[in-house]
Design a protein around this motif. Sequence first.
Motif, short mmCIF file in Angstrom:
data_model
loop_
_atom_site.label_atom_id
_atom_site.label_comp_id
_atom_site.label_asym_id
_atom_site.label_seq_id
_atom_site.Cartn_x
_atom_site.Cartn_y
_atom_site.Cartn_z
N ASN A 277 0.77 -1.00 0.06
CA ASN A 277 0.07 -0.06 0.06
C ASN A 277 0.98 1.18 -0.11
O ASN A 277 1.76 1.42 0.87
N LEU A 278 0.68 2.21 -1.05
CA LEU A 278 1.35 3.23 -1.07
C LEU A 278 0.93 4.22 0.09
O LEU A 278 1.70 5.17 0.55
N ILE A 279 -0.65 4.28 0.07
CA ILE A 279 -0.91 5.15 0.84
C ILE A 279 -1.87 4.47 1.80
O ILE A 279 -2.66 3.40 1.51
N GLN A 280 -1.69 4.75 3.21
CA GLN A 280 -2.53 4.11 4.27
C GLN A 280 -3.17 5.19 5.36
O GLN A 280 -2.45 5.83 5.94
N ALA A 281 -4.47 5.28 5.54
CA ALA A 281 -4.98 6.32 6.35
C ALA A 281 -6.02 5.51 7.43
O ALA A 281 -6.77 4.62 6.96
N HIS A 282 -5.79 6.01 8.58
CA HIS A 282 -6.73 5.56 9.64
C HIS A 282 -7.24 6.86 10.38
O HIS A 282 -6.48 7.41 10.80
N GLY A 283 -8.45 7.00 10.47
CA GLY A 283 -9.10 7.96 11.33
C GLY A 283 -8.72 9.32 10.69
O GLY A 283 -8.79 10.27 11.78
N LEU A 284 -8.38 9.69 9.58
CA LEU A 284 -7.81 10.76 9.04
C LEU A 284 -8.71 12.07 9.25
O LEU A 284 -9.79 11.94 8.83
N THR A 285 -8.33 12.96 9.92
CA THR A 285 -9.18 14.05 10.10
C THR A 285 -8.57 15.41 10.00
O THR A 285 -7.41 15.47 10.21
N VAL B 67 -12.69 16.86 7.19
CA VAL B 67 -12.34 15.65 6.84
C VAL B 67 -12.77 15.04 8.30
O VAL B 67 -11.97 15.16 9.15
N ALA B 68 -13.74 14.07 8.12
CA ALA B 68 -13.91 13.47 9.63
C ALA B 68 -13.99 12.16 10.08
O ALA B 68 -14.57 11.28 10.02
N GLY B 69 -12.41 11.83 10.02
CA GLY B 69 -11.98 10.48 10.47
C GLY B 69 -12.21 9.57 9.38
O GLY B 69 -13.06 8.61 9.45
N ILE B 70 -11.57 9.51 8.40
CA ILE B 70 -11.77 8.49 7.12
C ILE B 70 -10.45 7.39 7.26
O ILE B 70 -9.53 7.86 7.63
N ASP B 71 -10.98 6.30 6.76
CA ASP B 71 -10.04 5.22 6.57
C ASP B 71 -9.89 4.56 5.08
O ASP B 71 -11.08 4.66 4.50
N PHE B 72 -8.68 4.83 4.62
CA PHE B 72 -8.60 4.34 3.15
C PHE B 72 -7.20 3.56 2.72
O PHE B 72 -6.20 4.21 3.65
N HIS B 73 -7.01 3.05 1.78
CA HIS B 73 -5.54 2.70 1.43
C HIS B 73 -5.64 2.89 -0.04
O HIS B 73 -6.67 2.72 -0.75
N VAL B 74 -4.42 2.88 -0.55
CA VAL B 74 -4.15 3.07 -1.97
C VAL B 74 -3.16 2.01 -2.23
O VAL B 74 -1.88 2.26 -1.76
N ALA B 75 -3.42 1.05 -3.26
CA ALA B 75 -2.30 -0.24 -3.53
C ALA B 75 -1.43 0.45 -4.90
O ALA B 75 -1.86 1.10 -5.55
N LYS B 76 -0.45 0.15 -4.89
CA LYS B 76 0.65 0.24 -5.89
C LYS B 76 -0.04 -0.11 -7.43
O LYS B 76 -0.65 -1.26 -7.47
N GLY B 77 0.05 0.75 -8.27
CA GLY B 77 -0.60 0.58 -9.54
C GLY B 77 -1.86 0.90 -9.71
O GLY B 77 -2.68 0.50 -10.83
N GLU B 78 -2.59 1.37 -8.67
CA GLU B 78 -4.09 1.29 -8.46
C GLU B 78 -4.52 2.64 -9.07
O GLU B 78 -3.65 3.49 -8.87
N SER B 79 -5.73 2.65 -9.40
CA SER B 79 -6.49 3.91 -9.90
C SER B 79 -7.21 4.18 -8.96
O SER B 79 -8.46 3.64 -9.17
N PHE B 80 -7.21 5.08 -7.88
CA PHE B 80 -8.20 5.42 -6.82
C PHE B 80 -8.86 6.72 -6.73
O PHE B 80 -8.24 7.56 -6.94
N GLY B 81 -9.97 6.61 -6.68
CA GLY B 81 -10.87 7.86 -7.00
C GLY B 81 -11.62 8.36 -5.64
O GLY B 81 -11.91 7.58 -4.80
N LEU B 82 -11.69 9.72 -5.47
CA LEU B 82 -12.49 10.00 -4.40
C LEU B 82 -13.53 10.91 -5.01
O LEU B 82 -13.54 11.85 -5.79
N LEU B 83 -14.84 10.28 -5.22
CA LEU B 83 -16.12 10.92 -5.37
C LEU B 83 -16.77 11.71 -4.52
O LEU B 83 -17.19 10.95 -3.44
N GLY B 84 -17.47 12.65 -5.05
CA GLY B 84 -18.31 13.46 -4.00
C GLY B 84 -18.56 15.13 -4.61
O GLY B 84 -17.91 15.28 -5.22
N PRO B 85 -19.37 15.49 -4.01
CA PRO B 85 -19.93 16.81 -4.26
C PRO B 85 -18.88 17.89 -3.87
O PRO B 85 -17.92 17.73 -2.91
N ASN B 86 -18.78 19.11 -4.17
CA ASN B 86 -17.89 20.31 -3.67
C ASN B 86 -18.13 20.32 -2.23
O ASN B 86 -19.32 20.37 -1.83
N GLY B 87 -17.12 20.40 -1.76
CA GLY B 87 -17.29 20.60 -0.07
C GLY B 87 -17.29 19.13 0.48
O GLY B 87 -17.29 19.22 1.80
#
Lengths: 275, 308
Positions: B4-12, B21-41
């Motif tokens: 995992n190139l990026i690893q987040a726990h409870g990120l605020t 940002v209200a405490g999010i967990d996510f990870h991004v693996a090598k070679g992956e195309s990872f998206g954050l989808l959501g409205p403005n704000g």
Amino acid sequence: MIIATAVEIADRRAGRLGDKYYAGRARSVMNRNFTAFKSSTWLVVLSGFIEPVLYLFAFGFGLGQFIGDVEVSNNVISYAVFIAPGLLATSAMNGAIYDSTWNVFFKMHESRLYQGMLATSLGPLDVALGEIAWALLRGLIYAIGFVAIVAPLGLIPSWWGILAIPASVLIAFGFAAIGMAITSYISSFQQMGAINLALLPMFLFSGAFYPIEVFPESAQILIKALPLHHGVSLIRGLTLGEIDISLLGHAGYFVIMIALGLFFTTKRLTALFMR
Amino acid sequence: MTTNLIQAHGLTKRYGDFVAVAGIDFHVAKGESFGLLGPNGAGKSSTMRIIAATSQRTGGDIKILDKDPNLHGPQIRAHLGVVPQQDNLDTELTVEQNLFVYGRYFGLSSSFIKNKIEELLDFAQLVEKRDVKVDALSGGMKRRLTIARALISEPDILMLDEPTTGLDPQARHILWDRLFRLKEQGVTLVITTHYMDEAEQLCDRLVVMDKGKIMAEDSPAGLIKTYSTKEVLEVRFGSERNAEMSEKLKQHCERIEVLPDRILMYADDAEKVLEEIIKQGIHPITSLVRRSSLEDVFLRLTGRSLIE
């Protein structure tokens, strides 16, 4: 030849003092400015050089005809000799302020250039130092040009005058550091106008055109607190060859300006772009 | 090192009282195309800035290539290529100078950068524009140059914040094609977007964000499968009658959403639903059968549209 990658280059500095703020590459910011400068109009560059020369001819030789000689600490000198160091100090100030206020404001808020730089492995101190160093390089060239014109006219009586060149770079450094720090706290063009308003009286009353002794004691204290007075006194001391301990005091004033300016600029750039 | 190139726990991330940002967990693996989808704000850009080590988190943990961005900013940024939401190209310089100067910010050698520039101008389809000042470029060209600039340091992770916002459809497709090539070359992409078509095109996996939280996480197809039906029937009755008609339509589909201008009826066979309601004597002004998209997923998760 093995070519170092961006990661290897950044890792070399890891663990050193201040590695969060300084990557040791202020010169890459200067390189950017040099590249932009090469394609900019030479007129802007020339104007920074010509301004003090025009003042010198208008006041030193024009007005100087009516004033005649002046007496400064038991020395009788021509008016042109009196104002030449004042103009050198003033032009060091003006050049440094122009570069560190309007230019920096534009790069900060309009072109978002610093955001781009700080997205790389540069740190905020690289950006601050690079910008200021560029302003100083220009200041140095202007100072050499001015001295090259006035020295053959006999306006620099002492050989100590050669030190007026590094002294004007020191003055420019002080103003550039403080100017950049102030600009980093400013968010609108209207506030930028206030900087010019503060500069004009300093230019007129700091002793570039006449000794400050003409003012009452209380006003002199105020003038002596302002940086340009110290710049004028430092350079005049050198060009007239009046070397004493007070020159160190004037130089020290600028050393403190530099330290404070760099500290607040780095702090503010960190707060603005790294929050 | 983990894969995992990026690893987040409870990120605020808080700005004063505001929680971006209200405490999010996510990870991004090598070679992956990872998206954050959501409205403005939704907190996407704040999350991106934390990853890019240009913003300090206020809570939780994040490691980028096993390093803490609060402590190792320049070292982490050396691994990243950043494409910001608003262009910040150097307008005083030409296309080629922009690339060169940027490479120098990373401390790369001139010879390396010069070779790389040829490759990147070709990739960004800007070979003929190399001596042109940036101001003279079109919006799509500027974006491609910004992407090329971000690639000059051969980053491990390419960060794209709303890469096609403000571009016309043709320019968007060119850009997608370029990004797809990077994906094929194995570059790890982190993309924020509020366009569902963009997310579907480019992302292997994505998180749906709203109000600083992660609402769901999966592949685009997986999200649609979990949170929506295969197809959607969109019908319009005119804005006054939509609410009244929805009562009659409810029984014909799995789920119904009433929007101000139209009614969305969710079913695996939307064509059949349309036949049924017409048989019942219900005649909408217009009707459209389409496949479910991430827009529908977002509507289901938040009760709101992505683009408001």
